[in-house]
Design a protein around this motif. Structure first.
Motif, PDB file in Angstrom:
ATOM      1  N   ARG A  70      40.054  -9.816 -37.220  1.00 46.86           N
ATOM      2  CA  ARG A  70      40.638 -10.257 -37.677  1.00 46.86           C
ATOM      3  C   ARG A  70      41.698 -10.088 -38.258  1.00 46.86           C
ATOM      4  O   ARG A  70      42.181  -9.091 -38.819  1.00 46.86           O
ATOM      5  CB  ARG A  70      39.633 -11.585 -39.037  1.00 46.86           C
ATOM      6  N   GLY A 349      33.478 -15.718 -36.817  1.00 42.24           N
ATOM      7  CA  GLY A 349      35.441 -15.948 -38.364  1.00 42.24           C
ATOM      8  C   GLY A 349      35.724 -14.658 -36.975  1.00 42.24           C
ATOM      9  O   GLY A 349      37.173 -14.397 -37.822  1.00 42.24           O
ATOM     10  N   GLN A 351      38.789 -13.503 -34.945  1.00 42.20           N
ATOM     11  CA  GLN A 351      39.708 -14.213 -34.080  1.00 42.20           C
ATOM     12  C   GLN A 351      39.475 -13.408 -33.047  1.00 42.20           C
ATOM     13  O   GLN A 351      41.311 -14.417 -31.955  1.00 42.20           O
ATOM     14  CB  GLN A 351      40.987 -14.749 -34.946  1.00 42.20           C
ATOM     15  N   ARG A 468      45.096 -21.112 -34.857  1.00 45.03           N
ATOM     16  CA  ARG A 468      43.910 -20.271 -34.390  1.00 45.03           C
ATOM     17  C   ARG A 468      43.482 -19.520 -35.462  1.00 45.03           C
ATOM     18  O   ARG A 468      42.251 -19.096 -35.457  1.00 45.03           O
ATOM     19  CB  ARG A 468      44.276 -19.611 -32.853  1.00 45.03           C
ATOM     20  N   ASP A 471      41.056 -19.756 -41.382  1.00 46.86           N
ATOM     21  CA  ASP A 471      39.346 -19.007 -40.777  1.00 46.86           C
ATOM     22  C   ASP A 471      38.579 -20.126 -40.745  1.00 46.86           C
ATOM     23  O   ASP A 471      38.800 -21.166 -41.384  1.00 46.86           O
ATOM     24  CB  ASP A 471      39.732 -18.313 -42.288  1.00 46.86           C
ATOM     25  N   ASP A 472      37.499 -19.159 -39.935  1.00 42.57           N
ATOM     26  CA  ASP A 472      36.573 -20.367 -40.203  1.00 42.57           C
ATOM     27  C   ASP A 472      35.872 -20.053 -40.891  1.00 42.57           C
ATOM     28  O   ASP A 472      34.391 -20.116 -41.033  1.00 42.57           O
ATOM     29  CB  ASP A 472      35.635 -19.779 -38.430  1.00 42.57           C
ATOM     30  N   VAL A 475      31.141 -20.240 -43.056  1.00 42.59           N
ATOM     31  CA  VAL A 475      30.044 -21.001 -42.104  1.00 42.59           C
ATOM     32  C   VAL A 475      29.232 -22.583 -43.001  1.00 42.59           C
ATOM     33  O   VAL A 475      28.513 -21.619 -43.836  1.00 42.59           O
ATOM     34  CB  VAL A 475      29.069 -19.981 -41.609  1.00 42.59           C
ATOM     35  N   PRO A 480      31.009 -24.381 -35.078  1.00 40.15           N
ATOM     36  CA  PRO A 480      32.856 -25.257 -34.321  1.00 40.15           C
ATOM     37  C   PRO A 480      32.036 -24.367 -33.028  1.00 40.15           C
ATOM     38  O   PRO A 480      30.342 -23.829 -32.473  1.00 40.15           O
ATOM     39  CB  PRO A 480      33.015 -24.036 -34.339  1.00 40.15           C
ATOM     40  N   GLU A 482      32.203 -22.794 -29.165  1.00 44.51           N
ATOM     41  CA  GLU A 482      31.752 -21.831 -28.209  1.00 44.51           C
ATOM     42  C   GLU A 482      33.098 -20.955 -28.092  1.00 44.51           C
ATOM     43  O   GLU A 482      32.976 -22.359 -26.847  1.00 44.51           O
ATOM     44  CB  GLU A 482      31.359 -20.373 -29.678  1.00 44.51           C
ATOM     45  N   ARG A 488      39.844 -19.100 -26.709  1.00 43.68           N
ATOM     46  CA  ARG A 488      40.083 -20.616 -26.403  1.00 43.68           C
ATOM     47  C   ARG A 488      40.916 -21.498 -26.009  1.00 43.68           C
ATOM     48  O   ARG A 488      40.797 -22.631 -26.305  1.00 43.68           O
ATOM     49  CB  ARG A 488      39.955 -20.462 -28.904  1.00 43.68           C
TER      50      ARG A 488
END
Length: 524
Positions: A70, A349, A351, A468, A471-472, A475, A480, A482, A488
Motif C-alpha cells: 500500500r 486493500g 494497491q 487508485r 483506500d479501499d 471492508v 469491490p 477485482e 486494474r
C-alpha cells in the motif's frame, strides 16, 4: 528475449536482501562501478527491473509499503516516527505465516512488525550499532555514534568483521542453521548501509579512488533553479557543517566501499545456503535512494528527484526469467507478487500489482505499466523557504536530520513515464521535467507549449493514480470488483463481463486495523 524459466516450487523459500538508501546506477550491473559483483552475478540469471521506484523516499513509509503493498497515503505511515500507526488488513508476514512459512529477520527493522512476529529475529541494528557480542563490537558502535552520520576521511579503525553487515549475516546464518523441519522460510536480511554515516574499513576504504568515482550530474550551482526545499536543506547543513560539500568525492568512494562490503557479506550468505538456493526466490532491493553529493546535498530529504525515488530491484530463482525489464514498477508491487508466487489471495486493500507474469517473461499491458507514482510529505500546509520553525533537533551544533518538519511539510505527488515526470504539491505548484534531456530535473517545462499534450496526459494519469491509491479499507458490505494480478487498468471493460477470478479474500481479516492490533477508528 528472456530465457525460458523453470517452474518454481509451490512454496519456494524467499530471501529478501534489502539495503538502506542505495542509489541506482552505482553497481556495474546498473552501469556504474563494480561495487556489487556477487549481486550482479545473481541477477544475471534473474530479472532486473531497470525503472523501479520507492513509494516515498523515507525509510519507514517505504518499508511499510513493502510489507503491506500500500502507498503511504493509504497505510498512513508518512514519517519514520509512526510505524505502529500502519493501517492494513494483512501484511506479508501474515500472508506467509498462513502459507506455512517460518519467518526470519536479521538487520535494521524500521517497520511496524515486532520481534515477536518472527520465528527468529536478529536485531535491531540501526545506523549507530546493534546487538554486540564483544567489547570490540561495542567500541565500534560507540565510534559510529561519535561520527554523527558524517563522512569519514580515514578508514574505520575496526575490521570488517565488526561492521554491521558482517554481524547481521552472522546472525542470519546462525538462525538458518538452527532451523528444524521442512517448512519453507522467509529470510529478510536488512542492511543499515550504505545509509550514512559514510564510513568503511580497509580494504574497502581504498578500493575506489575518490578521483575516479562517477561524477555527479550537478552541484550546488543549480540550487537557484531547484525547489525551495533543496535550498533550505543546503543552507541548514552549510550552517551546521561549513564546507561539507567539498567532501563529495570521498563520500562517493566510501559509499562504493560500503556497497562492496555488503556484497561480500551477501556472498557469505549465498555460499552458506548452497543448494538451498535452488528452491529459493531472492529479491534484491533498497527502500529509497541517496543524493550522494547531487545538488551539493548528502543523504535525502528534499523533494522527489530520481536520485531519491529510483531504487534497485531484481529477482532471481526458480521460475524467474533471465531478462531486463523497462516497465516502471514499485516497492508496493512486492507483496502482491509474493502472494501470487505462493498461491495466496491478495489481502484487502492491497494497491500494488503482481509482477509474477513479468518475472516469467510475459508481455506487460501498456495501459497498466506505462507510468509509476510516488508520494512525499508529512501533511499539513507546506512551509516556505524563509520559515524557521522549531525542529526535533536544535539549529545549533553539527547534528541534523534531513527528514524534518520543514523539508517534509505539506504534500507532494509525482507520476513518471519513460521520459517525462510531473510533480504537484499542496500549494498548487506543478513542474514537468524531461528526464532524457535533463536527468537532474533542473529545467521546469510545465509551461512549454510544445509539451502541452505530454503535460495533459500526465495530469490525467496523476488523477487516475490518486484515485487508485484511495483506500479501499475498511471492508464493508459491498465487495469491490477485482482484477487478475491487481492490474486494474488492464481489466476487461464492464461490457465484456466480470472476468477476474481467483483473488478472493477468504481467510484474511476483513476489518481494517493498525499495526498495534486494535481496530482503527471509523471514518467520520
Amino acid at each position: 528475449m528472456p530465457s525460458e524459466p523453470t517452474e518454481p516450487p509451490a512454496r519456494p523459500n524467499i530471501l529478501i536482501l534489502m539495503t538502506d538508501q542505495q542509489r541506482t546506477g552505482f553497481t556495474a550491473g546498473a552501469g556504474g562501478p563494480d561495487s556489487m559483483p556477487r549481486v550482479d552475478a545473481l541477477l544475471e540469471d534473474g530479472t532486473r527491473f531497470e525503472r523501479a521506484y520507492t513509494s516515498a523516499p523515507a525509510c519507514v513509509p517505504a518499508r511499510t509499503s513493502l510489507l503491506t503493498g500500500r502507498f503511504p497515503s493509504a497505510h498512513r505511515v508518512r514519517q519514520n516516527s509512526t510505524p505502529q500507526q500502519a493501517v492494513y488488513s494483512s501484511d506479508l508476514l501474515d500472508v506467509l505465516r498462513g502459507r506455512g512459512y517460518r519467518l526470519h529477520f536479521a538487520g535494521k527493522p524500521h517497520m511496524h512488525a515486532q520481534p515477536e512476529d518472527f520465528d527468529a529475529y536478529h536485531g535491531p541494528f540501526m545506523h549507530e550499532g546493534g546487538p554486540a557480542d564483544s567489547p570490540e563490537q561495542e567500541a565500534f558502535d560507540a565510534w559510529l555514534h561519535e561520527l554523527d552520520h558524517s563522512v569519514a576521511h580515514d578508514p574505520a579503525p575496526f575490521g570488517p568483521e565488526v561492521q554491521l553487515p558482517a554481524r547481521i549475516i552472522d546472525g542470519a546464518i546462525r538462525d538458518l542453521d538452527a532451523r528444524t523441519g521442512e517448512d519453507p522460510f522467509l529470510l529478510w536480511v536488512s542492511f543499515p548501509e550504505p545509509h550514512n554515516p559514510y564510513q568503511v574499513p580497509e580494504p574497502y576504504f581504498s578500493m575506489f579512488d575518490p578521483a575516479e568515482v562517477p561524477d555527479r550530474t550537478v552541484g550546488p550551482e543549480v540550487l537557484d533553479r531547484m525547489g525551495w526545499r533543496f535550498r533550505w536543506l543546503h543552507s541548514l547543513i552549510e550552517e551546521k557543517r561549513p564546507g561539507f560539500d567539498t567532501e563529495w568525492r570521498r563520500l562517493r568512494a566510501n559509499y562504493l566501499g560500503m556497497l562492496r562490503l555488503i556484497d561480500d557479506q551477501i556472498g557469505r550468505l549465498l555460499d552458506r545456503l548452497g543448494p538451498v538456493l535452488d528452491d529459493t526466490v531472492v529479491i534484491v532491493l533498497s527502500d529509497h535512494g541517496d543524493l550522494v553529493g547531487e545538488y551539493g546535498l548528502q543523504r535525502k530529504g528534499a523533494g522527489l528527484p530520481e536520485a531519491l525515488v529510483r531504487i534497485p530491484l531484481g529477482v532471481a530463482g526458480p521460475g524467474i526469467a533471465s531478462q531486463r525489464r523497462a516497465e516502471p514498477v514499485s516497492i508496493v508491487d512486492v507483496l502482491p507478487t509474493l502472494c501470487e508466487l505462493v498461491g495466496a489471495p491478495f489481502p484487502p486493500g492491497v494497491q500494488g500489482r503482481s509482477l509474477l507474469p513479468l518475472l516469467k517473461g510475459e508481455e506487460a499491458p501498456a495501459e497498466e505499466f506505462s507510468t509509476m507514482y510516488a508520494e512525499h510529505g508529512y501533511g499539513g500546509v507546506s512551509y516556505g523557504e524563509g520559515d524557521r520553525p522549531p525542529l526535533h533537533f536544535p539549529y545549533e551544533g553539527r547534528s541534523f536530520d534531513e527528514l524534518n518538519s520543514v523539508t517534509q511539510s505539506g504534500e507532494m505527488r509525482m507520476v513518471v513515464d519513460g521520459r517525462y515526470k510531473l510533480i504537484a504539491d499542496d500549494l498548487g505548484t506543478f513542474s514537468l521535467h524531461d528526464l532524457q534531456e535533463d536527468p537532474a530535473e533542473i529545467h521546469d517545462l510545465i509551461d512549454d507549449p510544445a509539451l502541452a499534450e505530454v503535460r495533459e496526459g500526465l495530469l490525467r494519469r496523476l488523477a487516475l493514480w490518486m484515485m487508485r491509491v484511495a483506500d479501499d479499507l475498511p471492508v464493508g458490505a459491498y465487495r469491490p470488483r477485482e482484477a487478475p494480478h491487481n492490474w486494474r487498468w488492464a481489466v476487461p471493460s464492464a461490457a465484456e463481463g466480470h472476468g477476474p477470478e481467483g483473488h478472493e479474500a477468504e481467510g484474511l481479516a476483513a476489518e481494517e486495523h493498525t499495526a498495534a492490533g486494535r481496530p482503527a477508528d471509523p471514518p467520520r
